[in-house]
Design a protein around this motif. Structure first.
Motif, PDB file in Angstrom:
ATOM      1  N   ALA A 294       0.809  -1.222   0.000  1.00  0.00           N
ATOM      2  CA  ALA A 294       0.000   0.000   0.000  1.00  0.00           C
ATOM      3  C   ALA A 294       0.843   1.272   0.000  1.00  0.00           C
ATOM      4  CB  ALA A 294      -0.935  -0.006   1.207  1.00  0.00           C
ATOM      5  N   TYR A 295       2.048   1.231   0.559  1.00  0.00           N
ATOM      6  CA  TYR A 295       2.889   2.424   0.651  1.00  0.00           C
ATOM      7  C   TYR A 295       3.710   2.666  -0.626  1.00  0.00           C
ATOM      8  CZ  TYR A 295       6.149  -1.243   1.999  1.00  0.00           C
ATOM      9  OH  TYR A 295       6.892  -2.389   2.030  1.00  0.00           O
ATOM     10  N   ILE A 296       3.619   1.764  -1.598  1.00  0.00           N
ATOM     11  CA  ILE A 296       4.313   1.953  -2.877  1.00  0.00           C
ATOM     12  C   ILE A 296       3.332   2.587  -3.855  1.00  0.00           C
ATOM     13  CG2 ILE A 296       5.446   0.822  -4.842  1.00  0.00           C
ATOM     14  CD1 ILE A 296       7.145   0.660  -2.383  1.00  0.00           C
ATOM     15  N   ASP A 297       3.636   3.805  -4.315  1.00  0.00           N
ATOM     16  CA  ASP A 297       2.757   4.467  -5.281  1.00  0.00           C
ATOM     17  C   ASP A 297       2.904   3.874  -6.674  1.00  0.00           C
ATOM     18  OD1 ASP A 297       1.556   6.078  -3.439  1.00  0.00           O
ATOM     19  OD2 ASP A 297       2.280   7.968  -4.269  1.00  0.00           O
ATOM     20  N   GLY A 298       4.049   3.293  -6.974  1.00  0.00           N
ATOM     21  CA  GLY A 298       4.259   2.693  -8.282  1.00  0.00           C
ATOM     22  C   GLY A 298       5.712   2.745  -8.686  1.00  0.00           C
ATOM     23  N   LEU A 299       5.930   2.708 -10.006  1.00  0.00           N
ATOM     24  CA  LEU A 299       7.284   2.683 -10.559  1.00  0.00           C
ATOM     25  C   LEU A 299       7.542   3.948 -11.369  1.00  0.00           C
ATOM     26  CD1 LEU A 299       7.326  -1.014 -11.820  1.00  0.00           C
ATOM     27  CD2 LEU A 299       8.272  -0.122  -9.680  1.00  0.00           C
ATOM     28  N   LEU A 300       8.772   4.426 -11.290  1.00  0.00           N
ATOM     29  CA  LEU A 300       9.212   5.619 -12.008  1.00  0.00           C
ATOM     30  C   LEU A 300      10.296   5.217 -12.996  1.00  0.00           C
ATOM     31  CD1 LEU A 300       9.484   8.789 -12.239  1.00  0.00           C
ATOM     32  CD2 LEU A 300      11.199   8.605 -10.436  1.00  0.00           C
ATOM     33  N   ASN A 301      10.166   5.688 -14.225  1.00  0.00           N
ATOM     34  CA  ASN A 301      11.218   5.488 -15.221  1.00  0.00           C
ATOM     35  C   ASN A 301      12.083   6.746 -15.202  1.00  0.00           C
ATOM     36  OD1 ASN A 301      12.858   5.153 -17.436  1.00  0.00           O
ATOM     37  ND2 ASN A 301      11.211   4.615 -18.835  1.00  0.00           N
ATOM     38  N   LEU A 302      13.267   6.635 -14.613  1.00  0.00           N
ATOM     39  CA  LEU A 302      14.169   7.780 -14.496  1.00  0.00           C
ATOM     40  C   LEU A 302      15.408   7.514 -15.340  1.00  0.00           C
ATOM     41  CD1 LEU A 302      14.686  10.517 -13.082  1.00  0.00           C
ATOM     42  CD2 LEU A 302      15.888   9.235 -11.307  1.00  0.00           C
ATOM     43  N   ARG A 303      15.452   8.133 -16.491  1.00  0.00           N
ATOM     44  CA  ARG A 303      16.581   7.985 -17.428  1.00  0.00           C
ATOM     45  C   ARG A 303      16.905   6.514 -17.694  1.00  0.00           C
ATOM     46  NH1 ARG A 303      17.670  12.337 -14.119  1.00  0.00           N
ATOM     47  NH2 ARG A 303      18.941  11.171 -12.666  1.00  0.00           N
ATOM     48  N   GLY A 304      15.844   5.729 -17.887  1.00  0.00           N
ATOM     49  CA  GLY A 304      16.033   4.322 -18.217  1.00  0.00           C
ATOM     50  C   GLY A 304      16.108   3.385 -17.024  1.00  0.00           C
ATOM     51  N   ASP A 305      16.207   3.915 -15.816  1.00  0.00           N
ATOM     52  CA  ASP A 305      16.191   3.083 -14.608  1.00  0.00           C
ATOM     53  C   ASP A 305      14.758   3.014 -14.081  1.00  0.00           C
ATOM     54  OD1 ASP A 305      18.963   2.620 -14.527  1.00  0.00           O
ATOM     55  OD2 ASP A 305      19.310   4.516 -13.464  1.00  0.00           O
ATOM     56  N   ILE A 306      14.289   1.821 -13.766  1.00  0.00           N
ATOM     57  CA  ILE A 306      12.953   1.636 -13.202  1.00  0.00           C
ATOM     58  C   ILE A 306      13.097   1.598 -11.683  1.00  0.00           C
ATOM     59  CG2 ILE A 306      10.887   0.193 -13.159  1.00  0.00           C
ATOM     60  CD1 ILE A 306      11.625   1.515 -15.907  1.00  0.00           C
ATOM     61  N   ILE A 307      12.447   2.557 -11.026  1.00  0.00           N
ATOM     62  CA  ILE A 307      12.639   2.776  -9.595  1.00  0.00           C
ATOM     63  C   ILE A 307      11.289   2.691  -8.874  1.00  0.00           C
ATOM     64  CG2 ILE A 307      13.413   4.459  -7.874  1.00  0.00           C
ATOM     65  CD1 ILE A 307      15.185   5.652 -10.118  1.00  0.00           C
ATOM     66  N   PRO A 308      11.176   1.850  -7.830  1.00  0.00           N
ATOM     67  CA  PRO A 308       9.950   1.855  -7.024  1.00  0.00           C
ATOM     68  C   PRO A 308       9.879   3.154  -6.221  1.00  0.00           C
ATOM     69  CG  PRO A 308      11.575   0.386  -6.052  1.00  0.00           C
ATOM     70  CD  PRO A 308      12.156   0.872  -7.343  1.00  0.00           C
ATOM     71  N   VAL A 309       8.659   3.693  -6.082  1.00  0.00           N
ATOM     72  CA  VAL A 309       8.471   4.952  -5.362  1.00  0.00           C
ATOM     73  C   VAL A 309       7.637   4.711  -4.108  1.00  0.00           C
ATOM     74  CG1 VAL A 309       7.549   7.294  -5.475  1.00  0.00           C
ATOM     75  CG2 VAL A 309       8.666   6.296  -7.490  1.00  0.00           C
ATOM     76  N   VAL A 310       8.250   4.972  -2.963  1.00  0.00           N
ATOM     77  CA  VAL A 310       7.602   4.836  -1.652  1.00  0.00           C
ATOM     78  C   VAL A 310       6.973   6.178  -1.298  1.00  0.00           C
ATOM     79  CG1 VAL A 310       8.006   4.447   0.810  1.00  0.00           C
ATOM     80  CG2 VAL A 310       9.277   3.111  -0.888  1.00  0.00           C
ATOM     81  N   ASN A 311       5.685   6.166  -1.007  1.00  0.00           N
ATOM     82  CA  ASN A 311       5.000   7.357  -0.531  1.00  0.00           C
ATOM     83  C   ASN A 311       5.252   7.433   0.977  1.00  0.00           C
ATOM     84  OD1 ASN A 311       2.994   9.083   0.597  1.00  0.00           O
ATOM     85  ND2 ASN A 311       1.779   8.866  -1.264  1.00  0.00           N
ATOM     86  N   LEU A 312       6.106   8.380   1.395  1.00  0.00           N
ATOM     87  CA  LEU A 312       6.471   8.433   2.816  1.00  0.00           C
ATOM     88  C   LEU A 312       5.293   8.746   3.727  1.00  0.00           C
ATOM     89  CD1 LEU A 312      10.036  10.007   2.988  1.00  0.00           C
ATOM     90  CD2 LEU A 312       9.345   7.654   3.387  1.00  0.00           C
ATOM     91  N   LYS A 313       4.300   9.490   3.238  1.00  0.00           N
ATOM     92  CA  LYS A 313       3.130   9.761   4.084  1.00  0.00           C
ATOM     93  C   LYS A 313       2.382   8.461   4.369  1.00  0.00           C
ATOM     94  CE  LYS A 313       2.058  13.954   1.919  1.00  0.00           C
ATOM     95  NZ  LYS A 313       1.051  14.933   1.508  1.00  0.00           N
ATOM     96  N   LYS A 314       2.223   7.630   3.348  1.00  0.00           N
ATOM     97  CA  LYS A 314       1.552   6.343   3.561  1.00  0.00           C
ATOM     98  C   LYS A 314       2.412   5.458   4.458  1.00  0.00           C
ATOM     99  CE  LYS A 314      -0.931   6.239  -0.834  1.00  0.00           C
ATOM    100  NZ  LYS A 314      -1.013   5.569  -2.161  1.00  0.00           N
ATOM    101  N   ARG A 315       3.702   5.458   4.225  1.00  0.00           N
ATOM    102  CA  ARG A 315       4.607   4.621   5.011  1.00  0.00           C
ATOM    103  C   ARG A 315       4.584   5.005   6.487  1.00  0.00           C
ATOM    104  NH1 ARG A 315       6.440  -0.245   5.704  1.00  0.00           N
ATOM    105  NH2 ARG A 315       8.513  -0.286   6.572  1.00  0.00           N
ATOM    106  N   PHE A 316       4.511   6.317   6.750  1.00  0.00           N
ATOM    107  CA  PHE A 316       4.513   6.815   8.127  1.00  0.00           C
ATOM    108  C   PHE A 316       3.101   6.938   8.702  1.00  0.00           C
ATOM    109  CE2 PHE A 316       8.686   9.341   7.221  1.00  0.00           C
ATOM    110  CZ  PHE A 316       9.383   8.152   7.134  1.00  0.00           C
ATOM    111  N   LYS A 317       2.096   6.470   7.951  1.00  0.00           N
ATOM    112  CA  LYS A 317       0.694   6.511   8.379  1.00  0.00           C
ATOM    113  C   LYS A 317       0.237   7.935   8.703  1.00  0.00           C
ATOM    114  CE  LYS A 317       0.712   1.778   9.982  1.00  0.00           C
ATOM    115  NZ  LYS A 317       1.957   1.177  10.322  1.00  0.00           N
ATOM    116  N   MET A 318       0.609   8.866   7.829  1.00  0.00           N
ATOM    117  CA  MET A 318       0.206  10.260   7.982  1.00  0.00           C
ATOM    118  C   MET A 318      -0.999  10.533   7.088  1.00  0.00           C
ATOM    119  SD  MET A 318       3.958  12.075   7.809  1.00  0.00           S
ATOM    120  CE  MET A 318       3.451  13.706   8.335  1.00  0.00           C
TER     121      MET A 318
END
Length: 148
Positions: free
Chosen positions: A40-64
């Motif tokens: 639930a705390y992962i918003d999705g994947l980001l393509n950054l200059r050819g690198d696929i990076i998982p994106v953690v939503n810190l508000k969700k992770r910290f239950k804010m």
């Protein structure tokens, strides 16, 4: 005594900081591809200059609570050879803090599920919580993400 450098970031209106040594780059919020059946705390994947990076939503992770913010940034951090993005509301300021103004977090406030709080510091008469980005996710959680 050596000073320490941090990047200040915001979650809602709260200021936090992370060691500048843990951040590879800061990027503008870009299109994130949702990750079906991901944590639930992962918003999705980001393509950054050819690198696929998982994106953690810190508000969700910290239950804010999720408050709408105009600006969003992604802090790109490395854990070993893995890159992880951390979605924050803003990250545009760095700070240098004298070592005498950096303290360990109070033991009574630290539990297993917030052990990513590495220290607290005083900057411009504000108390700022320092987040160790290496410890936001456990090794097991990282393994789960990279095997999705």
């Amino acid at each position: 005594m050596a000073d320490k450098q941090y990047i200040i970031f915001k979650l809602n209106e709260e200021k936090f900081a992370a060691s500048i040594n843990h951040i590879a780059s800061i990027t503008e919020y870009a299109s994130i591809t949702p990750l079906p059946n991901g944590p639930a705390y992962i918003d999705g994947l980001l393509n950054l200059r050819g690198d696929i990076i998982p994106v953690v939503n810190l508000k969700k992770r910290f239950k804010m609570a999720e408050q709408k913010m105009n600006e969003k940034r992604i802090l790109i951090a490395r854990k070993g050879d893995i890159q992880i993005g951390f979605l924050v509301d803003d990250a545009s300021q760095s700070m240098t803090v004298e070592e005498s103004l950096i303290m360990p977090p109070p033991k009574i406030a630290i539990k297993r599920d917030n052990a990513y709080i590495s220290e607290v510091c005083v900057y411009n008469n504000e108390l700022i919580i320092v987040i160790d980005l290496d410890n936001v996710l456990s090794d097991e959680e990282i393994e789960e993400i990279i095997t999705l």
